[in-house]
Motif scaffolding. Structure first.
Motif, PDB file in Angstrom:
ATOM      1  N   GLY A 147       0.793  -1.214   0.000  1.00  0.00           N
ATOM      2  CA  GLY A 147       0.000   0.000   0.000  1.00  0.00           C
ATOM      3  C   GLY A 147       0.824   1.260   0.000  1.00  0.00           C
ATOM      4  O   GLY A 147       0.381   2.309   0.499  1.00  0.00           O
ATOM      5  N   LEU A 148       2.025   1.214  -0.552  1.00  0.00           N
ATOM      6  CA  LEU A 148       2.915   2.363  -0.575  1.00  0.00           C
ATOM      7  C   LEU A 148       3.024   2.941  -1.976  1.00  0.00           C
ATOM      8  O   LEU A 148       2.896   2.224  -2.970  1.00  0.00           O
ATOM      9  CB  LEU A 148       4.316   1.966  -0.089  1.00  0.00           C
ATOM     10  CG  LEU A 148       4.407   1.329   1.290  1.00  0.00           C
ATOM     11  CD1 LEU A 148       5.850   0.967   1.604  1.00  0.00           C
ATOM     12  CD2 LEU A 148       3.843   2.254   2.355  1.00  0.00           C
ATOM     13  N   GLN A 149       3.270   4.231  -2.032  1.00  0.00           N
ATOM     14  CA  GLN A 149       3.547   4.910  -3.286  1.00  0.00           C
ATOM     15  C   GLN A 149       5.018   5.279  -3.352  1.00  0.00           C
ATOM     16  O   GLN A 149       5.612   5.682  -2.357  1.00  0.00           O
ATOM     17  CB  GLN A 149       2.716   6.194  -3.407  1.00  0.00           C
ATOM     18  CG  GLN A 149       1.247   5.994  -3.658  1.00  0.00           C
ATOM     19  CD  GLN A 149       0.579   7.336  -3.875  1.00  0.00           C
ATOM     20  OE1 GLN A 149       0.488   8.150  -2.957  1.00  0.00           O
ATOM     21  NE2 GLN A 149       0.127   7.581  -5.088  1.00  0.00           N
ATOM     22  N   LEU A 150       5.593   5.154  -4.544  1.00  0.00           N
ATOM     23  CA  LEU A 150       6.968   5.588  -4.760  1.00  0.00           C
ATOM     24  C   LEU A 150       6.913   6.997  -5.342  1.00  0.00           C
ATOM     25  O   LEU A 150       6.483   7.192  -6.478  1.00  0.00           O
ATOM     26  CB  LEU A 150       7.681   4.633  -5.719  1.00  0.00           C
ATOM     27  CG  LEU A 150       9.173   4.871  -5.933  1.00  0.00           C
ATOM     28  CD1 LEU A 150       9.945   4.645  -4.641  1.00  0.00           C
ATOM     29  CD2 LEU A 150       9.707   3.950  -7.020  1.00  0.00           C
ATOM     30  N   LEU A 151       7.318   7.985  -4.537  1.00  0.00           N
ATOM     31  CA  LEU A 151       7.231   9.381  -4.935  1.00  0.00           C
ATOM     32  C   LEU A 151       8.614   9.928  -5.257  1.00  0.00           C
ATOM     33  O   LEU A 151       9.625   9.429  -4.761  1.00  0.00           O
ATOM     34  CB  LEU A 151       6.589  10.212  -3.829  1.00  0.00           C
ATOM     35  CG  LEU A 151       5.193   9.772  -3.377  1.00  0.00           C
ATOM     36  CD1 LEU A 151       4.672  10.690  -2.272  1.00  0.00           C
ATOM     37  CD2 LEU A 151       4.218   9.739  -4.553  1.00  0.00           C
ATOM     38  N   GLU A 152       8.637  10.998  -6.042  1.00  0.00           N
ATOM     39  CA  GLU A 152       9.896  11.558  -6.514  1.00  0.00           C
ATOM     40  C   GLU A 152       9.881  13.076  -6.378  1.00  0.00           C
ATOM     41  O   GLU A 152       8.857  13.724  -6.584  1.00  0.00           O
ATOM     42  CB  GLU A 152      10.115  11.172  -7.974  1.00  0.00           C
ATOM     43  CG  GLU A 152      11.414  11.659  -8.595  1.00  0.00           C
ATOM     44  CD  GLU A 152      11.618  11.114 -10.000  1.00  0.00           C
ATOM     45  OE1 GLU A 152      12.649  11.465 -10.602  1.00  0.00           O
ATOM     46  OE2 GLU A 152      10.755  10.355 -10.485  1.00  0.00           O
ATOM     47  N   GLY A 153      11.041  13.645  -6.012  1.00  0.00           N
ATOM     48  CA  GLY A 153      11.224  15.095  -6.053  1.00  0.00           C
ATOM     49  C   GLY A 153      10.208  15.870  -5.244  1.00  0.00           C
ATOM     50  O   GLY A 153       9.944  15.587  -4.075  1.00  0.00           O
ATOM     51  N   ASP A 154       9.597  16.863  -5.862  1.00  0.00           N
ATOM     52  CA  ASP A 154       8.700  17.786  -5.169  1.00  0.00           C
ATOM     53  C   ASP A 154       7.418  17.126  -4.676  1.00  0.00           C
ATOM     54  O   ASP A 154       6.704  17.713  -3.842  1.00  0.00           O
ATOM     55  CB  ASP A 154       8.339  18.957  -6.090  1.00  0.00           C
ATOM     56  CG  ASP A 154       9.520  19.862  -6.377  1.00  0.00           C
ATOM     57  OD1 ASP A 154      10.506  19.805  -5.607  1.00  0.00           O
ATOM     58  OD2 ASP A 154       9.460  20.616  -7.368  1.00  0.00           O
ATOM     59  N   SER A 155       7.087  15.937  -5.174  1.00  0.00           N
ATOM     60  CA  SER A 155       5.863  15.265  -4.721  1.00  0.00           C
ATOM     61  C   SER A 155       6.042  14.590  -3.359  1.00  0.00           C
ATOM     62  O   SER A 155       5.075  14.135  -2.755  1.00  0.00           O
ATOM     63  CB  SER A 155       5.426  14.220  -5.755  1.00  0.00           C
ATOM     64  OG  SER A 155       6.381  13.183  -5.869  1.00  0.00           O
ATOM     65  N   ILE A 156       7.264  14.543  -2.845  1.00  0.00           N
ATOM     66  CA  ILE A 156       7.552  13.897  -1.561  1.00  0.00           C
ATOM     67  C   ILE A 156       7.177  14.842  -0.419  1.00  0.00           C
ATOM     68  O   ILE A 156       7.597  16.004  -0.410  1.00  0.00           O
ATOM     69  CB  ILE A 156       9.042  13.538  -1.461  1.00  0.00           C
ATOM     70  CG1 ILE A 156       9.423  12.530  -2.549  1.00  0.00           C
ATOM     71  CG2 ILE A 156       9.377  12.985  -0.091  1.00  0.00           C
ATOM     72  CD1 ILE A 156      10.909  12.292  -2.660  1.00  0.00           C
ATOM     73  N   GLY A 186      21.126  15.361  -8.966  1.00  0.00           N
ATOM     74  CA  GLY A 186      20.703  14.036  -8.554  1.00  0.00           C
ATOM     75  C   GLY A 186      19.203  13.880  -8.469  1.00  0.00           C
ATOM     76  O   GLY A 186      18.430  14.658  -9.037  1.00  0.00           O
ATOM     77  N   ASN A 187      18.771  12.868  -7.707  1.00  0.00           N
ATOM     78  CA  ASN A 187      17.372  12.483  -7.677  1.00  0.00           C
ATOM     79  C   ASN A 187      17.035  11.909  -6.299  1.00  0.00           C
ATOM     80  O   ASN A 187      17.855  11.221  -5.695  1.00  0.00           O
ATOM     81  CB  ASN A 187      17.120  11.420  -8.756  1.00  0.00           C
ATOM     82  CG  ASN A 187      15.645  11.132  -8.957  1.00  0.00           C
ATOM     83  OD1 ASN A 187      14.811  12.002  -8.765  1.00  0.00           O
ATOM     84  ND2 ASN A 187      15.330   9.899  -9.322  1.00  0.00           N
ATOM     85  N   VAL A 188      15.819  12.214  -5.803  1.00  0.00           N
ATOM     86  CA  VAL A 188      15.366  11.728  -4.506  1.00  0.00           C
ATOM     87  C   VAL A 188      14.081  10.934  -4.700  1.00  0.00           C
ATOM     88  O   VAL A 188      13.174  11.354  -5.429  1.00  0.00           O
ATOM     89  CB  VAL A 188      15.103  12.885  -3.527  1.00  0.00           C
ATOM     90  CG1 VAL A 188      14.601  12.355  -2.182  1.00  0.00           C
ATOM     91  CG2 VAL A 188      16.363  13.712  -3.330  1.00  0.00           C
ATOM     92  N   LEU A 189      13.996   9.769  -4.040  1.00  0.00           N
ATOM     93  CA  LEU A 189      12.800   8.935  -4.055  1.00  0.00           C
ATOM     94  C   LEU A 189      12.381   8.628  -2.623  1.00  0.00           C
ATOM     95  O   LEU A 189      13.230   8.521  -1.734  1.00  0.00           O
ATOM     96  CB  LEU A 189      13.058   7.617  -4.789  1.00  0.00           C
ATOM     97  CG  LEU A 189      13.430   7.688  -6.269  1.00  0.00           C
ATOM     98  CD1 LEU A 189      13.766   6.293  -6.787  1.00  0.00           C
ATOM     99  CD2 LEU A 189      12.306   8.309  -7.085  1.00  0.00           C
ATOM    100  N   ALA A 190      11.082   8.458  -2.404  1.00  0.00           N
ATOM    101  CA  ALA A 190      10.582   8.089  -1.082  1.00  0.00           C
ATOM    102  C   ALA A 190       9.386   7.161  -1.224  1.00  0.00           C
ATOM    103  O   ALA A 190       8.610   7.255  -2.186  1.00  0.00           O
ATOM    104  CB  ALA A 190      10.196   9.332  -0.280  1.00  0.00           C
ATOM    105  N   LEU A 191       9.237   6.263  -0.258  1.00  0.00           N
ATOM    106  CA  LEU A 191       8.084   5.368  -0.174  1.00  0.00           C
ATOM    107  C   LEU A 191       7.156   5.903   0.907  1.00  0.00           C
ATOM    108  O   LEU A 191       7.560   6.034   2.078  1.00  0.00           O
ATOM    109  CB  LEU A 191       8.539   3.950   0.158  1.00  0.00           C
ATOM    110  CG  LEU A 191       9.289   3.240  -0.965  1.00  0.00           C
ATOM    111  CD1 LEU A 191      10.090   2.064  -0.416  1.00  0.00           C
ATOM    112  CD2 LEU A 191       8.320   2.772  -2.037  1.00  0.00           C
ATOM    113  N   VAL A 192       5.920   6.222   0.515  1.00  0.00           N
ATOM    114  CA  VAL A 192       4.986   6.912   1.406  1.00  0.00           C
ATOM    115  C   VAL A 192       3.647   6.191   1.385  1.00  0.00           C
ATOM    116  O   VAL A 192       3.180   5.756   0.312  1.00  0.00           O
ATOM    117  CB  VAL A 192       4.813   8.385   0.960  1.00  0.00           C
ATOM    118  CG1 VAL A 192       3.829   9.111   1.859  1.00  0.00           C
ATOM    119  CG2 VAL A 192       6.162   9.103   0.960  1.00  0.00           C
ATOM    120  N   ASP A 193       3.013   6.068   2.565  1.00  0.00           N
ATOM    121  CA  ASP A 193       1.706   5.419   2.613  1.00  0.00           C
ATOM    122  C   ASP A 193       0.585   6.443   2.458  1.00  0.00           C
ATOM    123  O   ASP A 193       0.833   7.647   2.259  1.00  0.00           O
ATOM    124  CB  ASP A 193       1.552   4.602   3.902  1.00  0.00           C
ATOM    125  CG  ASP A 193       1.537   5.448   5.172  1.00  0.00           C
ATOM    126  OD1 ASP A 193       1.224   6.661   5.101  1.00  0.00           O
ATOM    127  OD2 ASP A 193       1.829   4.891   6.250  1.00  0.00           O
TER     128      ASP A 193
END
Length: 294
Positions: A147-156, A186-193
């Motif tokens: 149930g997680l989303q993989l978000l990137e950049g400004d959407s985190i 570079g690039n940033v990713l996050a896993l968010v519920d």
């Protein structure tokens, strides 16, 4: 006899020179790293000068009133052996003298030196390397099943990442982390519920190797090895070439994961602390932000 060395705060026009020194030493500095260190603590980076010639540098950065870190410590080869490094060291240590805890990463041939200044061994840090073609094939469906989303950049959601990091690192570092994650390189990713809670995040950035360019991943934090693997694969996906990651020895899951994904250990340092050592576990930290600031 008074020392000829003058220690001055690092200025903006020193950044390119210090970055090249770090590159020559094999530190593999990331693009923009030194400017971020300077912004984290403008009083915490210095350059040593002999007349109008810069000969060395050091960082003694205060994250907050409880924790600081010493790094970016070097004297250029032609000026070693004259005590300039000791003067830089003492200057940085004095800047951090009132803090309950100060950390550093020690080369193994310097451990006894730092122990003499009151630093105690904590755990090894291993630098891992892989030559990547931009793709690590594997199951990327794990996040959806959780149930997680993989978000990137400004959407985190920034506060979710800050909160996640604060309880997994020796000390909260909001100023540093904000600059680190928002830097355009570079690039940033996050896993968010669905409740905007973070379950892992990572950053990849370009870095300068002794003989070329590559990529450094850090930090890399995740709830589980599976989520760390997902983040790692996605971070590498669009970044072919030499990829480096500095993993703490306190996470027993990091080494088997990295070996399975084709990384090789290329060097090792030892994390040391003076004062009250952090008690926080590292089992969800798969990669440090950088060796220079922990």
């Amino acid at each position: 006899m008074a020392s000829l060395l003058k220690i001055r705060p690092l200025q903006r026009n020193d950044i390119a020179r210090v970055t090249q020194w770090a590159r020559a030493e094999g530190f593999a500095p990331g693009v923009g790293d030194v400017s971020i260190y300077r912004h984290t603590d403008r009083q915490g980076l210095w350059v040593g000068w002999l007349g109008n010639q810069p000969v060395g540098c050091i960082a003694g950065v205060r994250y907050n009133a409880a924790y600081g870190f010493i790094g970016l410590f070097l004297v250029i080869p032609e000026h070693r052996g004259h005590g300039y490094g000791v003067e830089l060291w003492e200057h940085a240590l004095e800047h951090l003298v009132d803090l309950p805890c100060v950390g550093l990463e020690a080369a193994y041939d310097r451990i006894d030196d730092y122990a003499g200044w009151g630093f105690a061994n904590a755990s090894p840090t291993t630098r891992w390397q892989r030559i990547c073609d931009g793709n690590l094939v594997g199951n990327d469906g794990y996040s959806n099943s959780e149930g997680l989303q993989l978000l990137e950049g400004d959407s985190i959601p920034a506060m979710a990442v800050q909160s996640y990091d604060a309880i997994r690192e020796p000390s909260p570092r909001p100023h540093f982390l904000s600059d680190w994650l928002q830097h355009p390189a570079g690039n940033v990713l996050a896993l968010v519920d669905g409740n905007d809670c973070c379950h892992g995040f990572g950053r990849i950035r370009p870095c300068l190797l002794r003989d070329g360019e590559g990529w450094r991943i850090g930090p890399l934090l995740a709830d589980s090895p599976q989520l760390a693997e997902l983040l790692l694969k996605r971070l590498i996906q669009r970044h072919p070439g030499v990829v480096l990651l500095d993993a703490p020895g306190g996470n027993s899951s990091a080494e088997p994961l990295l070996k399975r994904l084709g990384f090789n250990a290329v060097s090792q340092t030892l994390r040391m602390y003076r004062g009250v050592q952090p008690s926080i576990p590292l089992d969800e930290v798969y990669g440090l932000a950088c060796l220079e600031l922990g």
